[in-house]
Design a protein around this motif. Structure first.
Motif, PDB file in Angstrom:
ATOM      1  N   LEU A  41       4.779   2.176   1.205  1.00 49.74           N
ATOM      2  CA  LEU A  41       5.683   3.311   1.435  1.00 49.74           C
ATOM      3  C   LEU A  41       5.372   4.054   2.733  1.00 49.74           C
ATOM      4  O   LEU A  41       6.270   4.366   3.506  1.00 49.74           O
ATOM      5  CB  LEU A  41       5.597   4.267   0.240  1.00 49.74           C
ATOM      6  N   PHE A  42       4.117   4.345   2.986  1.00 52.22           N
ATOM      7  CA  PHE A  42       3.728   5.123   4.174  1.00 52.22           C
ATOM      8  C   PHE A  42       2.998   4.241   5.196  1.00 52.22           C
ATOM      9  O   PHE A  42       2.051   4.680   5.842  1.00 52.22           O
ATOM     10  CB  PHE A  42       2.853   6.309   3.780  1.00 52.22           C
ATOM     11  N   ASP A  43       3.457   3.021   5.380  1.00 52.94           N
ATOM     12  CA  ASP A  43       2.862   2.070   6.305  1.00 52.94           C
ATOM     13  C   ASP A  43       2.969   2.591   7.738  1.00 52.94           C
ATOM     14  O   ASP A  43       3.931   3.255   8.103  1.00 52.94           O
ATOM     15  CB  ASP A  43       3.570   0.721   6.182  1.00 52.94           C
ATOM     16  N   ARG A  44       1.977   2.277   8.576  1.00 52.22           N
ATOM     17  CA  ARG A  44       1.980   2.755   9.957  1.00 52.22           C
ATOM     18  C   ARG A  44       2.133   1.612  10.955  1.00 52.22           C
ATOM     19  O   ARG A  44       1.728   1.708  12.089  1.00 52.22           O
ATOM     20  CB  ARG A  44       0.668   3.506  10.250  1.00 52.22           C
ATOM     21  N   ASP A  45       2.751   0.512  10.525  1.00 51.02           N
ATOM     22  CA  ASP A  45       3.001  -0.616  11.430  1.00 51.02           C
ATOM     23  C   ASP A  45       4.078  -0.246  12.430  1.00 51.02           C
ATOM     24  O   ASP A  45       4.724   0.785  12.332  1.00 51.02           O
ATOM     25  CB  ASP A  45       3.430  -1.861  10.638  1.00 51.02           C
ATOM     26  N   GLY A  46       4.316  -1.129  13.368  1.00 52.16           N
ATOM     27  CA  GLY A  46       5.266  -0.856  14.446  1.00 52.16           C
ATOM     28  C   GLY A  46       6.681  -1.295  14.132  1.00 52.16           C
ATOM     29  O   GLY A  46       7.249  -2.096  14.864  1.00 52.16           O
ATOM     30  N   ASN A  47       7.265  -0.834  13.042  1.00 52.57           N
ATOM     31  CA  ASN A  47       8.650  -1.161  12.714  1.00 52.57           C
ATOM     32  C   ASN A  47       9.586  -0.228  13.471  1.00 52.57           C
ATOM     33  O   ASN A  47       9.515   0.990  13.315  1.00 52.57           O
ATOM     34  CB  ASN A  47       8.901  -1.032  11.206  1.00 52.57           C
ATOM     35  N   TRP A  48      10.482  -0.817  14.273  1.00 54.88           N
ATOM     36  CA  TRP A  48      11.427  -0.044  15.075  1.00 54.88           C
ATOM     37  C   TRP A  48      12.845  -0.382  14.654  1.00 54.88           C
ATOM     38  O   TRP A  48      13.192  -1.552  14.500  1.00 54.88           O
ATOM     39  CB  TRP A  48      11.248  -0.345  16.560  1.00 54.88           C
ATOM     40  N   VAL A  49      13.663   0.640  14.484  1.00 51.68           N
ATOM     41  CA  VAL A  49      15.072   0.470  14.130  1.00 51.68           C
ATOM     42  C   VAL A  49      15.888   1.443  14.972  1.00 51.68           C
ATOM     43  O   VAL A  49      15.588   2.641  15.007  1.00 51.68           O
ATOM     44  CB  VAL A  49      15.302   0.758  12.627  1.00 51.68           C
ATOM     45  N   LEU A  50      16.900   0.936  15.670  1.00 48.28           N
ATOM     46  CA  LEU A  50      17.792   1.755  16.507  1.00 48.28           C
ATOM     47  C   LEU A  50      17.009   2.643  17.471  1.00 48.28           C
ATOM     48  O   LEU A  50      17.359   3.802  17.715  1.00 48.28           O
ATOM     49  CB  LEU A  50      18.721   2.617  15.641  1.00 48.28           C
ATOM     50  N   GLY A  51      15.917   2.129  17.990  1.00 46.66           N
ATOM     51  CA  GLY A  51      15.124   2.846  18.972  1.00 46.66           C
ATOM     52  C   GLY A  51      14.132   3.842  18.410  1.00 46.66           C
ATOM     53  O   GLY A  51      13.476   4.557  19.164  1.00 46.66           O
ATOM     54  N   LEU A  52      14.009   3.914  17.092  1.00 43.33           N
ATOM     55  CA  LEU A  52      13.092   4.856  16.449  1.00 43.33           C
ATOM     56  C   LEU A  52      12.114   4.103  15.560  1.00 43.33           C
ATOM     57  O   LEU A  52      12.483   3.161  14.866  1.00 43.33           O
ATOM     58  CB  LEU A  52      13.870   5.871  15.610  1.00 43.33           C
ATOM     59  N   ARG A  53      10.857   4.567  15.558  1.00 46.37           N
ATOM     60  CA  ARG A  53       9.848   3.952  14.707  1.00 46.37           C
ATOM     61  C   ARG A  53      10.013   4.483  13.286  1.00 46.37           C
ATOM     62  O   ARG A  53      10.343   5.652  13.090  1.00 46.37           O
ATOM     63  CB  ARG A  53       8.448   4.267  15.236  1.00 46.37           C
TER      64      ARG A  53
END
Length: 158
Positions: A41-53
């Motif tokens: 739920l509170f993962d800190r990986d580098g997932n980016w969507v529509l220019g936002l992490r």
């Protein structure tokens, strides 16, 4: 008590702005949820969507918040007025709080500086739309127009 213009002529434009922001947030949330579905739920990986992490928690919150903004923008009464004022303040406060913990382990929503900037812009736009989209009786709107156009007010403004 604060003065909010009633039945502002540009109210439809403000509703479209608020609805557009709500739609962007909803699409961001749905896309982010689909992308981060298997992650913690509170993962800190580098997932980016529509220019936002993002992470799963931020994506799920965005789905709910986007849907609420769209509902508020689609209503003709003062519900949207109050929702936009509240959402604007929430966006501004959240962006400032998350900016203060950006490079720490307390960044549980996985914000980046671009997320902070977008949140501040959305907060300012929503706050602005909330200031001008109040609905009221036509008598109140006419009284405000008369007050603004009264000769005494015009001479004191100079």
């Amino acid at each position: 008590m604060a003065h909010f213009p009633v039945n502002h002529p540009a109210r439809p434009i403000y509703r479209v702005l608020a609805g557009g922001i709500g739609l962007y947030i909803l699409v961001f949330g749905v896309w982010g949820t689909a992308q981060t579905l298997g992650d913690p739920l509170f993962d800190r990986d580098g997932n980016w969507v529509l220019g936002l992490r993002t992470n799963l928690a931020f994506s799920l919150a965005s789905v709910i918040f986007g849907a609420v903004l769209i509902i508020g923008a689609s209503r003709r009464g003062n519900l949207g007025h109050y929702m936009n004022l509240t959402a604007g303040v929430v966006f501004l406060v959240t962006s400032i709080l998350m900016m203060s913990v950006l490079q720490t382990s307390a960044n549980f929503l996985n914000f980046s500086m671009s997320t902070v900037i977008v949140s501040m812009l959305f907060g300012l736009i929503l706050l602005g739309t909330g200031l001008y989209d109040k609905v009221g009786p036509e008598e109140d709107a006419e009284a405000q127009r008369m007050h603004r156009n009264h000769p005494v007010n015009e001479s004191s403004a100079r």
